[in-house]
Design a protein around this motif. Structure first.
Motif, PDB file in Angstrom:
ATOM      1  N   PHE A   1      -5.163   2.715  -8.439  1.00  0.00           N
ATOM      2  CA  PHE A   1      -4.212   3.796  -8.702  1.00  0.00           C
ATOM      3  C   PHE A   1      -4.950   5.129  -8.634  1.00  0.00           C
ATOM      4  CE2 PHE A   1      -1.877   6.714 -11.409  1.00  0.00           C
ATOM      5  CZ  PHE A   1      -0.560   6.444 -11.103  1.00  0.00           C
ATOM      6  N   HIS A   2      -4.437   6.057  -7.820  1.00  0.00           N
ATOM      7  CA  HIS A   2      -5.120   7.337  -7.632  1.00  0.00           C
ATOM      8  C   HIS A   2      -4.093   8.467  -7.606  1.00  0.00           C
ATOM      9  CE1 HIS A   2      -8.848   5.182  -6.554  1.00  0.00           C
ATOM     10  NE2 HIS A   2      -8.020   4.343  -5.956  1.00  0.00           N
ATOM     11  N   VAL A   3      -4.531   9.640  -8.038  1.00  0.00           N
ATOM     12  CA  VAL A   3      -3.665  10.818  -8.076  1.00  0.00           C
ATOM     13  C   VAL A   3      -4.325  11.927  -7.264  1.00  0.00           C
ATOM     14  CG1 VAL A   3      -2.499  12.500  -9.548  1.00  0.00           C
ATOM     15  CG2 VAL A   3      -2.866  10.170 -10.391  1.00  0.00           C
TER      16      VAL A   3
ATOM     17  N   ALA B   1       0.330   8.143   1.567  1.00  0.00           N
ATOM     18  CA  ALA B   1       0.284   6.783   2.116  1.00  0.00           C
ATOM     19  C   ALA B   1      -0.937   6.595   3.011  1.00  0.00           C
ATOM     20  CB  ALA B   1       1.576   6.492   2.891  1.00  0.00           C
ATOM     21  N   LEU B   2      -1.305   7.634   3.764  1.00  0.00           N
ATOM     22  CA  LEU B   2      -2.497   7.555   4.613  1.00  0.00           C
ATOM     23  C   LEU B   2      -3.753   7.388   3.765  1.00  0.00           C
ATOM     24  CD1 LEU B   2      -1.542  10.351   7.141  1.00  0.00           C
ATOM     25  CD2 LEU B   2      -2.035   7.972   7.766  1.00  0.00           C
ATOM     26  N   LYS B   3      -3.820   8.098   2.642  1.00  0.00           N
ATOM     27  CA  LYS B   3      -4.980   7.945   1.765  1.00  0.00           C
ATOM     28  C   LYS B   3      -5.008   6.544   1.150  1.00  0.00           C
ATOM     29  CE  LYS B   3      -7.474   9.869  -2.170  1.00  0.00           C
ATOM     30  NZ  LYS B   3      -8.753  10.118  -1.495  1.00  0.00           N
ATOM     31  N   ALA B   4      -3.841   6.039   0.746  1.00  0.00           N
ATOM     32  CA  ALA B   4      -3.777   4.689   0.188  1.00  0.00           C
ATOM     33  C   ALA B   4      -4.258   3.659   1.199  1.00  0.00           C
ATOM     34  CB  ALA B   4      -2.342   4.379  -0.258  1.00  0.00           C
TER      35      ALA B   4
ATOM     36  N   VAL C   1       0.893  -1.167   0.000  1.00  0.00           N
ATOM     37  CA  VAL C   1       0.000   0.000   0.000  1.00  0.00           C
ATOM     38  C   VAL C   1       0.923   1.207   0.000  1.00  0.00           C
ATOM     39  CG1 VAL C   1      -1.798   1.247   1.235  1.00  0.00           C
ATOM     40  CG2 VAL C   1      -1.787  -1.259   1.238  1.00  0.00           C
ATOM     41  N   ILE C   2       0.996   1.899  -1.133  1.00  0.00           N
ATOM     42  CA  ILE C   2       2.081   2.838  -1.400  1.00  0.00           C
ATOM     43  C   ILE C   2       1.578   4.271  -1.535  1.00  0.00           C
ATOM     44  CG2 ILE C   2       3.904   3.454  -3.050  1.00  0.00           C
ATOM     45  CD1 ILE C   2       4.016   0.530  -3.886  1.00  0.00           C
ATOM     46  N   GLY C   3       2.307   5.192  -0.908  1.00  0.00           N
ATOM     47  CA  GLY C   3       2.172   6.613  -1.167  1.00  0.00           C
ATOM     48  C   GLY C   3       3.422   7.082  -1.887  1.00  0.00           C
ATOM     49  N   LEU C   4       3.257   7.901  -2.926  1.00  0.00           N
ATOM     50  CA  LEU C   4       4.400   8.339  -3.736  1.00  0.00           C
ATOM     51  C   LEU C   4       4.281   9.835  -4.018  1.00  0.00           C
ATOM     52  CD1 LEU C   4       5.973   6.396  -6.707  1.00  0.00           C
ATOM     53  CD2 LEU C   4       5.553   8.847  -6.924  1.00  0.00           C
TER      54      LEU C   4
END
Length: 409
Positions: free
Chosen positions: A139-141, A273-276, A7-10
């Motif tokens: 996948f989200h932006v 990452a929190l949103k993911a 579960v990734i925040g980028l």
């Protein structure tokens, strides 16, 4: 880090790229550059890229995020690749390194955060998701404004009892974010506003003693203006310019008056990452209507007859991601020659009606015309709607009539 996958925040910007996996405290940081090795023909990222260039071992590209962002820019000619292709290969290398260290190939959710978002970069990043073999529903932006909200709302409530300010001093200049909570409605609403402070403040000023004094004065004047007559419970600092804060003594004295001040260099990637993580949670930890860049600031609805009752059908709601707010609906016309939309701002101040005449459709008896309505958004302020005549079975075949409208909301 989930045992079942990542579960990734980028955080993606022109200068650097950071990655955080939910459940893992490690933060991966990469310069946003890529090298194509001459001998091996492979791709390389990370700090060793500059060593490759010094040893004449490859060609290095940077700034390719701008090429993917702006379709009017040419490809990176010396590489023979477009900015889109370089961005895809860069993200592939980033995610591969994370996967290798985590010893898993499965991505459960990937949320990318950017300084600002538009339709062009959204499309570009979705193509990147395909290239990475990440399903689009995983996948989200989001914008930095939204990452800021997720980060703050994950902190102790005393930090965001009142308004919260964020000063971001980076290569792009000085950005100011302001968060406020509005309670009392059916659902609490949290808002984040962002503005670029165009006062000539640059990181280069910090290279000299006289420049530091000038930068401190600039920050002080800006702080006085944006914080005046407002009640803040916390002020946050982020960006390269605030990696050390002892140089800005005047500014720090100003913002520290009866407020808590925090420096957080990894704020945006942690917010992503929190949103993911929230996407995969059984119940959201953020039960708020969020209004910020990338989210709708109004609710669009229609009055329809369902089961012989008039009801409001919500087409898109305040706080929805404008890019993901897409819908397809079908109706049977009952003595109607127009489509009527209601636009309700998030602050509930005034409702406006948008009337779209159904011109050019075949004339038929009442309740023998079915229409298909497709609704989406080209940005957070513009709704795009297409209304298509679908006829009514074999007795009243569909025509080719389509009405397309752009609506300012």
């Amino acid at each position: 880090m989930s045992v079942n996958g990542l579960v990734i925040g980028l955080d993606l910007c022109d200068s650097y790229t950071q990655v955080v996996c939910s459940g893992n405290e490690k933060i991966w940081t990469f310069p946003t550059v890529i090298c194509k090795k001459k001998e091996e023909g492979g791709w390389q990222i990370g700090r060793d890229v500059y060593l490759e260039k010094l040893s004449d071992g490859g060609m290095v590209a940077s700034g390719f995020l701008r090429y993917a962002w702006n379709k009017d820019l040419d490809a990176v000619k010396e590489f023979g690749y477009t900015g889109q292709e370089l961005l895809q290969r860069f993200l592939k290398q980033v995610i591969s390194q994370v996967k290798n260290e985590a010893k898993t190939e499965r991505i459960i959710q990937l949320v990318v955060t950017l300084p600002e978002v538009n339709g062009r970069i959204m499309d570009s990043l979705l193509y990147c998701a395909d290239y990475l073999d990440v399903p689009r529903n995983r996948f989200h932006v989001i914008s930095y404004s939204e990452s800021f909200l997720y980060y703050i709302l994950s902190q102790k409530k005393e930090i965001w009892t009142n308004q919260v300010a964020l000063f971001d001093f980076s290569k792009a200049g000085l950005r100011y974010y302001e968060m406020r909570m509005q309670r009392g409605g059916r659902q609490a609403m949290v808002t984040a506003d962002c503005q670029l402070i165009e006062n000539g403040l640059t990181l280069e000023l910090l290279d000299t003693f006289s420049g530091i004094r000038q930068a401190d004065r600039m920050l002080y004047v800006c702080g006085e203006r944006v914080l005046s007559k407002k009640l803040f419970s916390a002020i946050l600092l982020t960006g390269k310019g605030f990696e050390k804060i002892d140089w800005a003594s005047g500014f720090m004295k100003l913002i520290g008056k009866r407020r808590k001040v925090y420096a957080e260099s990894n704020l945006y990637v942690k917010g992503a990452a929190l949103k993911a993580a929230d996407f995969v949670a059984e119940k959201t930890a953020f039960p708020y209507v969020m209004i910020c860049e990338g989210r709708l600031k109004a609710t669009v609805s229609m009055e329809v007859l369902h089961d012989e009752r008039l009801t409001q059908l919500v087409v898109a709601a305040s706080g929805d991601s404008w890019y993901e707010a897409k819908s397809i609906m079908e109706f049977i016309l009952d003595q109607q020659n127009e489509l009527v939309l209601q636009v309700q701002p998030a602050d509930e101040k005034g409702v406006k009606q948008i009337r779209i005449p159904l011109e050019g459709f075949p004339s038929r008896p009442n309740r023998t015309t079915r229409i298909r309505v497709r609704a989406g958004f080209s940005d957070e302020k513009t709704m795009v709607i297409a209304i298509q005549d679908k006829g009514f079975g074999e007795l009243f075949p569909a025509s080719d009539a389509i009405i397309r409208k752009e609506i300012d909301i």
